[in-house]
Write a protein that holds these residues in place. Structure first.
Motif, PDB file in Angstrom:
ATOM      1  N   TYR A 179       0.847  -1.195   0.000  1.00  0.00           N
ATOM      2  CA  TYR A 179       0.000   0.000   0.000  1.00  0.00           C
ATOM      3  C   TYR A 179       0.878   1.239   0.000  1.00  0.00           C
ATOM      4  CZ  TYR A 179      -3.968   3.041   1.134  1.00  0.00           C
ATOM      5  OH  TYR A 179      -4.948   4.000   1.094  1.00  0.00           O
ATOM      6  N   ARG A 180       0.597   2.131  -0.934  1.00  0.00           N
ATOM      7  CA  ARG A 180       1.248   3.436  -0.971  1.00  0.00           C
ATOM      8  C   ARG A 180       0.206   4.453  -1.396  1.00  0.00           C
ATOM      9  NH1 ARG A 180       6.198   5.888  -0.988  1.00  0.00           N
ATOM     10  NH2 ARG A 180       6.384   7.793  -2.223  1.00  0.00           N
ATOM     11  N   GLN A 181      -0.166   5.284  -0.475  1.00  0.00           N
ATOM     12  CA  GLN A 181      -1.216   6.259  -0.697  1.00  0.00           C
ATOM     13  C   GLN A 181      -0.666   7.490  -1.396  1.00  0.00           C
ATOM     14  OE1 GLN A 181      -2.869   8.202   2.819  1.00  0.00           O
ATOM     15  NE2 GLN A 181      -4.893   7.490   2.226  1.00  0.00           N
ATOM     16  N   ALA A 182      -1.516   8.182  -2.105  1.00  0.00           N
ATOM     17  CA  ALA A 182      -1.108   9.446  -2.711  1.00  0.00           C
ATOM     18  C   ALA A 182      -0.823  10.462  -1.614  1.00  0.00           C
ATOM     19  CB  ALA A 182      -2.206   9.958  -3.638  1.00  0.00           C
ATOM     20  N   ALA A 183       0.268  11.228  -1.775  1.00  0.00           N
ATOM     21  CA  ALA A 183       0.669  12.200  -0.754  1.00  0.00           C
ATOM     22  C   ALA A 183      -0.356  13.322  -0.652  1.00  0.00           C
ATOM     23  CB  ALA A 183       2.046  12.766  -1.079  1.00  0.00           C
ATOM     24  N   VAL A 184      -0.590  13.764   0.559  1.00  0.00           N
ATOM     25  CA  VAL A 184      -1.495  14.879   0.828  1.00  0.00           C
ATOM     26  C   VAL A 184      -0.649  16.104   1.130  1.00  0.00           C
ATOM     27  CG1 VAL A 184      -3.344  15.739   2.307  1.00  0.00           C
ATOM     28  CG2 VAL A 184      -3.242  13.314   1.720  1.00  0.00           C
ATOM     29  N   GLU A 185      -0.835  17.170   0.355  1.00  0.00           N
ATOM     30  CA  GLU A 185      -0.054  18.386   0.558  1.00  0.00           C
ATOM     31  C   GLU A 185      -0.484  19.079   1.842  1.00  0.00           C
ATOM     32  OE1 GLU A 185      -0.165  20.948  -2.764  1.00  0.00           O
ATOM     33  OE2 GLU A 185       0.662  19.473  -4.178  1.00  0.00           O
ATOM     34  N   VAL A 186       0.495  19.434   2.652  1.00  0.00           N
ATOM     35  CA  VAL A 186       0.258  20.126   3.911  1.00  0.00           C
ATOM     36  C   VAL A 186       0.747  21.563   3.764  1.00  0.00           C
ATOM     37  CG1 VAL A 186       0.744  20.176   6.377  1.00  0.00           C
ATOM     38  CG2 VAL A 186       0.528  17.993   5.193  1.00  0.00           C
ATOM     39  N   PRO A 187      -0.094  22.572   4.036  1.00  0.00           N
ATOM     40  CA  PRO A 187       0.350  23.962   3.911  1.00  0.00           C
ATOM     41  C   PRO A 187       1.562  24.240   4.784  1.00  0.00           C
ATOM     42  CG  PRO A 187      -2.031  23.839   4.188  1.00  0.00           C
ATOM     43  CD  PRO A 187      -1.503  22.466   4.422  1.00  0.00           C
ATOM     44  N   GLN A 188       2.436  25.097   4.281  1.00  0.00           N
ATOM     45  CA  GLN A 188       3.656  25.411   5.014  1.00  0.00           C
ATOM     46  C   GLN A 188       3.335  26.155   6.298  1.00  0.00           C
ATOM     47  OE1 GLN A 188       6.441  27.688   2.776  1.00  0.00           O
ATOM     48  NE2 GLN A 188       8.067  27.562   4.308  1.00  0.00           N
ATOM     49  N   TYR A 189       4.003  25.772   7.343  1.00  0.00           N
ATOM     50  CA  TYR A 189       3.798  26.412   8.636  1.00  0.00           C
ATOM     51  C   TYR A 189       4.461  27.775   8.642  1.00  0.00           C
ATOM     52  CZ  TYR A 189       4.042  27.177  13.677  1.00  0.00           C
ATOM     53  OH  TYR A 189       3.943  27.710  14.925  1.00  0.00           O
ATOM     54  N   VAL A 190       3.717  28.823   8.998  1.00  0.00           N
ATOM     55  CA  VAL A 190       4.228  30.198   8.901  1.00  0.00           C
ATOM     56  C   VAL A 190       4.812  30.706  10.198  1.00  0.00           C
ATOM     57  CG1 VAL A 190       2.647  30.791   7.038  1.00  0.00           C
ATOM     58  CG2 VAL A 190       1.939  31.137   9.411  1.00  0.00           C
ATOM     59  N   GLY A 191       4.787  29.956  11.231  1.00  0.00           N
ATOM     60  CA  GLY A 191       5.356  30.402  12.491  1.00  0.00           C
ATOM     61  C   GLY A 191       4.301  30.820  13.487  1.00  0.00           C
ATOM     62  N   VAL A 192       4.772  31.197  14.689  1.00  0.00           N
ATOM     63  CA  VAL A 192       3.854  31.545  15.765  1.00  0.00           C
ATOM     64  C   VAL A 192       3.361  32.975  15.649  1.00  0.00           C
ATOM     65  CG1 VAL A 192       3.630  31.751  18.258  1.00  0.00           C
ATOM     66  CG2 VAL A 192       4.914  29.850  17.282  1.00  0.00           C
ATOM     67  N   ASN A 193       4.246  33.939  15.303  1.00  0.00           N
ATOM     68  CA  ASN A 193       3.883  35.354  15.240  1.00  0.00           C
ATOM     69  C   ASN A 193       3.521  35.744  13.824  1.00  0.00           C
ATOM     70  OD1 ASN A 193       4.392  35.792  17.977  1.00  0.00           O
ATOM     71  ND2 ASN A 193       6.575  36.038  17.584  1.00  0.00           N
ATOM     72  N   LEU A 194       2.406  36.426  13.670  1.00  0.00           N
ATOM     73  CA  LEU A 194       1.957  36.936  12.380  1.00  0.00           C
ATOM     74  C   LEU A 194       2.092  38.448  12.399  1.00  0.00           C
ATOM     75  CD1 LEU A 194       0.621  36.543   9.615  1.00  0.00           C
ATOM     76  CD2 LEU A 194      -1.594  36.707  10.748  1.00  0.00           C
ATOM     77  N   LEU A 195       2.892  39.025  11.487  1.00  0.00           N
ATOM     78  CA  LEU A 195       3.183  40.458  11.447  1.00  0.00           C
ATOM     79  C   LEU A 195       2.607  41.050  10.177  1.00  0.00           C
ATOM     80  CD1 LEU A 195       4.636  42.925  12.663  1.00  0.00           C
ATOM     81  CD2 LEU A 195       6.653  42.266  11.333  1.00  0.00           C
ATOM     82  N   VAL A 196       1.783  42.079  10.337  1.00  0.00           N
ATOM     83  CA  VAL A 196       1.214  42.800   9.202  1.00  0.00           C
ATOM     84  C   VAL A 196       1.746  44.223   9.227  1.00  0.00           C
ATOM     85  CG1 VAL A 196      -0.900  43.541   8.076  1.00  0.00           C
ATOM     86  CG2 VAL A 196      -0.846  41.369   9.290  1.00  0.00           C
ATOM     87  N   GLU A 197       2.420  44.648   8.158  1.00  0.00           N
ATOM     88  CA  GLU A 197       3.009  45.977   8.079  1.00  0.00           C
ATOM     89  C   GLU A 197       2.393  46.760   6.930  1.00  0.00           C
ATOM     90  OE1 GLU A 197       7.461  45.027   9.854  1.00  0.00           O
ATOM     91  OE2 GLU A 197       7.203  45.415   7.714  1.00  0.00           O
ATOM     92  N   GLY A 198       2.367  48.097   7.056  1.00  0.00           N
ATOM     93  CA  GLY A 198       1.820  48.948   6.005  1.00  0.00           C
ATOM     94  C   GLY A 198       2.348  50.361   6.111  1.00  0.00           C
ATOM     95  N   PHE A 199       1.952  51.223   5.182  1.00  0.00           N
ATOM     96  CA  PHE A 199       2.411  52.610   5.132  1.00  0.00           C
ATOM     97  C   PHE A 199       1.212  53.543   5.029  1.00  0.00           C
ATOM     98  CE2 PHE A 199       5.615  49.886   3.251  1.00  0.00           C
ATOM     99  CZ  PHE A 199       6.757  50.263   3.940  1.00  0.00           C
TER     100      PHE A 199
END
Length: 690
Positions: free
Chosen positions: A578-598
């Motif tokens: 048995y070899r199942q088709a791979a399931v894509e896992v979204p990349q982990y972006v880290g613990v802190n989410l930073l939004v910057e703007g002007f």
């Protein structure tokens, strides 16, 4: 490297001298090995090459085959000394019996075997690599290595959180979710199972027990008519009278018993067809508690006690008809037998400890209620016992089948083509429920002496290889059944068990695990999955296991090491099933989410004003009493008008302006830098959601 070798040799000599002086070492001054220069040179070359190629391994436990196979591949061992091993452990010896690994493993030995190293070469090489990174771990306990601290390149032989299918409770619960992953029915390969610590499952078990008593009675009537006496127990009149005296209620006559059994089976069939949803609880035709007590007592006397029955010929036809209908919806009807025997398993023990067989409902409930801890943690499991197994020379056996998982995403399963049988020491019989008859664990049977009544064709060490069993089937005219029924059934059961737990496993690359599945065979040779063990024992207890266990270890290294270098390398007797088709896992972006703007410098004009004929909208709760002066059209003071105009010019947002105010003020938007701090358990929630 020369300096490392010199320093290591110097330290080696100091340690050996100190050991000989204190008397605590394994060597003394007399038998210290002589380290010749040529031997040191050889050790240096081997270590240099191994370190350069990342071939440093560590083994915990009695696995001489693994050590020899790795050394033959150019690996050097960094020995896991007892002090270091204890530092890795999460539980002490007292709590080992209740740990997850102890509950699902049948290899509990932590002792390293005495190794033949007369010239001290392996010991010296181990000291030379004592500060190097270990790239291959093989341990017999999952908690010996913390996988969270491993680097990406390091290989280990245990996945985390395997208890979802290698514990009795985990396998019992997760196989119920198989319909979400596959169209297969777990009742076709896994005996029905319940957790008695959960109240809803406890009630479901009681209903199942009562319904099984009904079908068992119908079987008894039919098979008695056909002269099937193999499972009947012989009792004298006195024993039957004793059972009647112990009965709390007066036994029913046969016609009443059969009517009750047929009614219960009919209601079960209607429930499967959802024809019972319009029946209210008040009018439901289920038996009362008193009626059930009377029926079960009468059932014990008839089936278990062998009480004589009135003429039942005219009941046979209706019993046959109902059993045929039940067989269409109950895949386990053939293995149930007539005695309603269940096997009780404490979920926190392994190697057959604490497992008992019972056939009386009150006995089962008393047994599990005696341990409040296991009841509270829902670790008591009761499973339907296979009363009609396939026998070899009248003796019960089970099958130990290995399989290997090398990845969980994609799920990759390897099935070993070789297996072995484990026999009980006593001939099979339902006259006794002793473990010597019904439990085939080698850890139990090896302490018992084989019965003189057992067939001479069963070996004294209680084991057969699969080749010997196939020869037996050939003599019985069933040779083809092994390849067409037994092996395909075992493969499907293993795959289905892994499918239901795939989402619960932590899929770490460069990780693999070898498991041992235990099967029993029904009379039609259909395999039934009993349990799955992590760290299956590799002890050469018999000539069968000495050969097969060594082969499966060598072939495991072929799959996980040799095929990493060459995908066409020989995998031994392992077969990829048995070899199942791979399931894509979204990349982990880290613990802190930073939004910057002007800041937007260019002002944006407001929409054009409405015509003067439209009035501004009114807001409830903000309207004050009308000022008579304003109502008459009296102009506002100039000072107030000037201030209002100034405020409107600086407003960022505004409602539609009245027509008499200054037109088109500008609005400036300000975007500030924002930082969002996610909770500390975000990584765990994120991984579970995917």
């Amino acid at each position: 490297m020369d300096q490392v070798v010199t320093a290591s040799v110097h330290q080696y000599n100091q340690d050996e001298t100190k050991s000989s002086q204190t008397g605590k070492g394994q060597r003394n001054f007399v038998n210290l090995p002589v380290l010749h220069p040529e031997r040191l040179k050889t050790a240096k070359v081997l270590v240099e090459k191994a370190v350069k190629m990342h071939k440093v391994f560590s083994v915990q436990g009695p696995y001489p085959v693994i050590r020899e196979a790795l050394r033959a591949r150019g690996w050097v061992e960094q020995r896991m000394h007892r002090s270091n091993h204890c530092a890795h452990q999460c539980h002490n010896n007292d709590s080992r019996a209740t740990s997850v690994d102890a509950a699902d493993s049948d290899d509990n030995s932590d002792d390293v075997e005495e190794e033949q190293d007369p010239d001290g070469l392996y010991d010296l090489m181990s000291r030379l690599v004592r500060k190097e990174i270990v790239y291959f771990y093989w341990t017999n306990r999952r908690d010996a290595i913390n996988t969270n601290n491993l680097q990406k390149e390091q290989i280990t032989n245990h996945f985390a959180k395997a208890g979802s299918f290698t514990t009795k409770v985990g396998l019992c619960v997760n196989l119920r979710n198989l319909h979400w992953f596959d169209s297969a029915d777990p009742d076709t390969f896994f005996p029905r199972c319940y957790r008695l610590g959960a109240q809803d499952e406890k009630h479901a078990f009681i209903e199942d027990y009562r319904r099984t008593a009904c079908t068992s009675l119908l079987k008894y009537i039919v098979e008695k008519e056909h002269g099937v006496q193999g499972e009947r127990r012989s009792h004298n009149i006195a024993s039957i009278d004793d059972q009647r005296k112990q009965s709390k209620s007066k036994p029913m006559v046969l016609s009443q018993m059969i009517d009750c059994a047929l009614k219960v089976c009919q209601e079960f069939l209607e429930s499967l067809e959802h024809r019972d949803i319009d029946i209210s609880l008040d009018t439901a035709q289920t038996l009362t508690k008193e009626e059930w007590a009377k029926f079960i007592d009468s059932y014990y006397l008839v089936v278990h006690g062998g009480a004589e029955l009135e003429n039942s010929d005219h009941f046979v036809k209706c019993c046959k008809t109902m059993l045929q209908r039940m067989r269409q919806v109950s895949p386990q009807l053939d293995i149930d037998g007539m005695h309603n025997i269940w096997i009780i398993k404490p979920g926190a023990k392994s190697r057959g400890r604490g497992i008992k067989c019972a056939k009386h409902l009150d006995h089962i409930l008393r047994l599990v209620n005696s341990d409040t801890t296991l009841m509270k943690e829902s670790k008591w499991v009761v499973q339907k016992y296979l009363e009609r197994p396939f026998l070899v020379h009248g003796t019960k056996f089970d099958v130990r089948q290995w399989f290997l998982v090398t990845d969980w995403n994609p799920l990759t399963v390897w099935f070993y083509k070789k297996c072995y049988l484990r026999f009980s020491t006593q001939p099979y019989s339902l006259d006794t429920l002793d473990s010597s008859v019904h439990l085939c664990n080698n850890s139990i049977q090896k302490h018992l002496r084989p019965s003189q009544q057992r067939h001479r064709g069963i070996p004294a060490d209680n084991m057969w290889s699969d080749d010997q069993f196939r020869t037996f089937l050939s003599n019985q005219g069933q040779e083809d059944q092994w390849e067409t029924v037994v092996v395909p059934g075992m493969k499907k059961a293993i795959i289905h068990a892994l499918q239901t737990t795939q989402d619960l496993m932590e899929s770490r690359k460069n990780t693999f695990e070898l498991y041992g599945a235990d099967f029993m065979l029904g009379r039609d040779l259909r395999p039934w999955l009993i349990e799955i063990n992590v760290s299956p024992t590799m002890a050469p207890s018999t000539h069968v296991t000495a050969r097969l266990c060594a082969a499966v270890q060598e072939d495991t290294l072929r799959v996980v090491l040799d095929r990493r270098i060459d995908r066409t390398a020989n995998s031994g007797d392992f077969e990829l099933i048995y070899r199942q088709a791979a399931v894509e896992v979204p990349q982990y972006v880290g613990v802190n989410l930073l939004v910057e703007g002007f800041k937007i410098k260019q002002p944006c004009p407001l929409p054009p004003l409405r015509s003067s004929g439209l009035s501004a909208p009114k807001h409830r709760g903000l309207v004050k009493e009308k000022d008579p002066a304003v109502e008459k059209g009296k102009p506002l003071p100039k000072v107030l008008l000037k201030n209002a105009t100034t405020q409107l010019k600086t407003m960022r947002c505004s409602a539609p302006l009245p027509h008499h105010l200054p037109p088109e003020p500008t609005v400036t938007l300000h975007i500030e830098t924002l930082t969002f701090h996610l909770p500390s358990d975000y990584k765990q929630v994120h991984s579970l959601s995917h």
